[in-house]
Design an enzyme around this catalytic site. Structure first.
Site, PDB file in Angstrom:
ATOM      1  N   ASP A  28     -52.833  31.110  33.420  1.00 12.87           N
ATOM      2  CA  ASP A  28     -53.462  31.024  34.739  1.00 12.87           C
ATOM      3  C   ASP A  28     -52.389  31.102  35.822  1.00 12.87           C
ATOM      4  O   ASP A  28     -51.487  30.272  35.876  1.00 12.87           O
ATOM      5  CB  ASP A  28     -54.251  29.716  34.860  1.00 12.87           C
ATOM      6  CG  ASP A  28     -55.262  29.775  35.989  1.00 12.87           C
ATOM      7  OD1 ASP A  28     -54.882  30.159  37.110  1.00 12.87           O
ATOM      8  OD2 ASP A  28     -56.433  29.445  35.749  1.00 12.87           O
ATOM      9  N   SER A  78     -59.683  31.955  40.074  1.00 14.00           N
ATOM     10  CA  SER A  78     -59.765  31.968  38.611  1.00 14.00           C
ATOM     11  C   SER A  78     -61.185  32.094  38.080  1.00 14.00           C
ATOM     12  O   SER A  78     -61.384  32.531  36.955  1.00 14.00           O
ATOM     13  CB  SER A  78     -59.147  30.688  38.036  1.00 14.00           C
ATOM     14  OG  SER A  78     -57.773  30.667  38.277  1.00 14.00           O
ATOM     15  N   GLU A 203     -58.556   5.255  28.415  1.00 16.76           N
ATOM     16  CA  GLU A 203     -57.112   5.355  28.619  1.00 16.76           C
ATOM     17  C   GLU A 203     -56.669   4.614  29.883  1.00 16.76           C
ATOM     18  O   GLU A 203     -55.680   3.882  29.880  1.00 16.76           O
ATOM     19  CB  GLU A 203     -56.728   6.839  28.721  1.00 16.76           C
ATOM     20  CG  GLU A 203     -55.241   7.114  28.773  1.00 16.76           C
ATOM     21  CD  GLU A 203     -54.946   8.615  28.841  1.00 16.76           C
ATOM     22  OE1 GLU A 203     -53.769   8.968  28.807  1.00 16.76           O
ATOM     23  OE2 GLU A 203     -55.897   9.425  28.942  1.00 16.76           O
ATOM     24  N   ASP A 306     -50.600  27.667  37.047  1.00 15.84           N
ATOM     25  CA  ASP A 306     -51.244  27.832  38.355  1.00 15.84           C
ATOM     26  C   ASP A 306     -51.105  26.580  39.221  1.00 15.84           C
ATOM     27  O   ASP A 306     -50.743  26.654  40.387  1.00 15.84           O
ATOM     28  CB  ASP A 306     -52.723  28.161  38.128  1.00 15.84           C
ATOM     29  CG  ASP A 306     -53.481  28.364  39.421  1.00 15.84           C
ATOM     30  OD1 ASP A 306     -53.235  29.379  40.093  1.00 15.84           O
ATOM     31  OD2 ASP A 306     -54.305  27.498  39.753  1.00 15.84           O
ATOM     32  N   ASP A 347     -55.025  35.777  34.844  1.00 19.57           N
ATOM     33  CA  ASP A 347     -56.159  36.019  35.734  1.00 19.57           C
ATOM     34  C   ASP A 347     -55.710  36.563  37.088  1.00 19.57           C
ATOM     35  O   ASP A 347     -56.380  37.384  37.693  1.00 19.57           O
ATOM     36  CB  ASP A 347     -57.016  34.748  35.886  1.00 19.57           C
ATOM     37  CG  ASP A 347     -56.194  33.505  36.163  1.00 19.57           C
ATOM     38  OD1 ASP A 347     -54.945  33.583  36.216  1.00 19.57           O
ATOM     39  OD2 ASP A 347     -56.807  32.431  36.330  1.00 19.57           O
ATOM     40  N   HIS A 348     -54.549  36.100  37.540  1.00 18.95           N
ATOM     41  CA  HIS A 348     -54.023  36.552  38.840  1.00 18.95           C
ATOM     42  C   HIS A 348     -52.584  36.071  38.940  1.00 18.95           C
ATOM     43  O   HIS A 348     -52.123  35.268  38.126  1.00 18.95           O
ATOM     44  CB  HIS A 348     -54.854  35.978  39.995  1.00 18.95           C
ATOM     45  CG  HIS A 348     -54.929  34.480  39.941  1.00 18.95           C
ATOM     46  ND1 HIS A 348     -53.871  33.659  40.276  1.00 18.95           N
ATOM     47  CD2 HIS A 348     -55.912  33.643  39.529  1.00 18.95           C
ATOM     48  CE1 HIS A 348     -54.205  32.404  40.089  1.00 18.95           C
ATOM     49  NE2 HIS A 348     -55.439  32.360  39.623  1.00 18.95           N
TER      50      HIS A 348
HETATM   51 ZN   LIG Z   1     -55.033  28.704  41.507  1.00 20.33          ZN
END
Ligand SMILES: [Zn+2]
Length: 498
Positions: A28, A78, A203, A306, A347-348
């Site tokens: 990503d 995305s 958690e 990303d 994706d980009h």
């Molecule tokens: Zn992004």
């Protein structure tokens, strides 16, 4: 190395094979400049200059460029791009598995006939093949959601976000459990959208405001569905539990590590209370999915490249890329090029660059030296890595003097040209790398949604299910004539004899 690459390219027999398995890796935000910088980092960590390093997916014999624009955006997000990659058509910003006549957040329009896309995971399930979704983001985040969900707003991950929206659109977590319980393996983060707000997170021992308001304990509901269907299944939320899973006797695995995204690799708690690596997730997933003789589809996302770039955390972005590369290596080692199509793409991109007339072997996180060829006009040093926009430290037009600043620190943010709170995506093409049956179709400059069609074609599913002559090729590699072919050849012989 050169000979190995040549040998790989010459495996032309793959052209006539059907891909039993398809693995789609998505980095990503992984633009070409990030790949180059990660390659250099990997080499420098091994004590080499770095530039000469070859990443695992760079050994794949077939490469293409992918045009990433969306229906409405030159520079996409995305959701639109992951939908293109897995569902085979471009769409609008923020839409997940939903066609582009629908506007963002228009729940009513998204429910109109024919607005839902049918995606590669659906096609594999329709054939009785196994499926898996693996990510380091929340499993409800835009990219993994595009594998299985349909929504006009990627932010609708839990019912916290869908409350009060006209049209009764179900949130992404709800869709994952109620509509997609046939996915064999789901691994990633994002527990908060699955837990009711009447319980504390195991958690953190706290209640997140994004936990469910509808009272549905989606994790328990997932277990109940699998039990009702008589399936061997396990739910895990930390590394110790995950490590104890035996793939041989587990057919359905849900792993939700963390209330939100999984940790950055550099910050990862590797104890049994912590989280597995992306490579470990990929290995376990393959060991579960490969039990299906009909094959499987799996998407693996290196999601946090990303996120790191958005915060200008270059070191995290490159380390996340190398974590994804380790997962690719695991998949390559565990599968055969003869029956498994592996596609690695993004994706980009991001507005991330490698600048200056930097010397060979210069530390990738260092200052660009020497600067005599093109000295900075303000006389101040600058880093090799930079951003076109994002956070910067320019005050009254003056840059910070980086002398004696540790630019290799984990959380150091290289300077950007345009000051923004949050660095942005970029619109240039990204790479597609492929190996295995039909990998030769990955060449040239392609529209991003072409990838979904290659996967379908390679595996003889979806649009190409009934147009797959390769299914007629026998074990000896010879074409087995179909009834129609035999009939036509008899007709031709008859006609030529009169
Ligand atoms: Zn992004």
């Amino acid at each position: 190395m050169a000979k190995d690459s040549l040998d790989e390219s010459l495996k032309l027999e793959q052209i006539n094979k059907v891909a039993k398995n398809v693995i789609l890796f998505i980095g990503d935000g992984l633009g070409i400049s990030t790949i180059t910088a990660s390659r250099i980092l990997k080499g420098q960590k091994m004590g080499n200059p770095g530039e000469e390093t070859v990443l695992e997916f760079e050994k794949f014999p077939n490469v293409a460029l992918s045009k990433v624009y969306g229906s409405d955006k030159m520079v996409p997000d995305s959701a639109a791009t992951a939908s293109a990659l897995m569902c085979g058509e471009k769409t609008n910003w923020y839409l997940v598995g939903t066609r582009d006549p629908v506007a963002i957040s228009d729940c009513v329009a998204s429910k109109a006939e024919n607005m839902k896309m049918t995606c590669i995971l659906d096609h594999f399930q329709a054939e009785g093949r196994s499926t898996g979704v693996v990510t380091t983001a929340r499993v409800t985040h835009a990219t993994p959601a595009s594998a299985y969900a349909h929504t006009p707003n990627r932010d609708w991950e839990g019912d916290y976000q869908t409350a009060g929206i006209p049209g009764d659109c179900k949130d992404i977590a709800y869709q994952l459990i109620y509509d997609n319980s046939d996915i064999n393996v789901v691994l990633g983060g994002g527990r908060r959208s699955f837990l009711p707000n009447s319980t504390v997170d195991p958690e953190t021992n706290t209640v997140d405001k994004r936990q469910r308001r509808d009272g549905h304990d989606l994790i328990q509901i997932w277990k109940d569905i699998q039990t009702t269907k008589g399936r061997s299944h396990e739910y895990v939320w930390n590394k110790g539990q995950f490590d104890n899973i035996n793939p041989a006797n587990t057919d359905y695995l849900l792993g939700l590590f963390g209330p939100s995204h999984m940790q950055y690799s550099l910050d990862r708690d590797s104890s049994s209370a912590g989280e597995p690596t992306l490579a470990e997730l990929t290995e376990k997933a393959i060991n579960i999915l490969k039990k299906n003789d009909k094959g499987y589809f799996m998407m693996v996302e290196g999601a946090r490249i990303d996120h790191a770039h958005h915060d200008s955390l270059a070191k995290h972005a490159l380390e996340e890329t190398l974590a994804l590369e380790a997962a690719v290596k695991k998949a390559v080692d565990m599968t055969s090029i003869q029956d498994t199509l592996i596609i690695f793409t993004s994706d980009h991109s991001h507005v991330f660059n490698i600048g200056g007339y930097t010397q060979r072997g210069n530390p990738i996180f260092g200052i660009a030296e020497p600067q005599s060829d093109e000295p900075p006009l303000d006389g101040l040093p600058y880093t090799v890595l930079g951003y076109g926009n994002g956070p910067n430290r320019v005050l009254n037009g003056t840059r910070v003097n980086l002398t004696n600043v540790n630019t290799a620190a984990k959380d150091y943010t290289p300077e950007s040209a345009i000051p923004l709170a949050y660095e942005t995506h970029a619109g240039e093409d990204v790479g597609i790398y492929a190996r295995g049956p039909m990998a030769h179709l990955i060449q040239g400059v392609k529209e991003q949604h072409y990838v979904a069609h290659v996967m379908q074609y390679a595996a003889c599913v979806g649009d190409y299910r009934f147009d797959c002559k390769r299914k007629e090729i026998n074990a000896a590699g010879q074409l087995v004539p179909s009834v129609l072919t035999i009939f036509l050849s008899i007709c031709l012989k008859f006609m030529s004899s009169i």
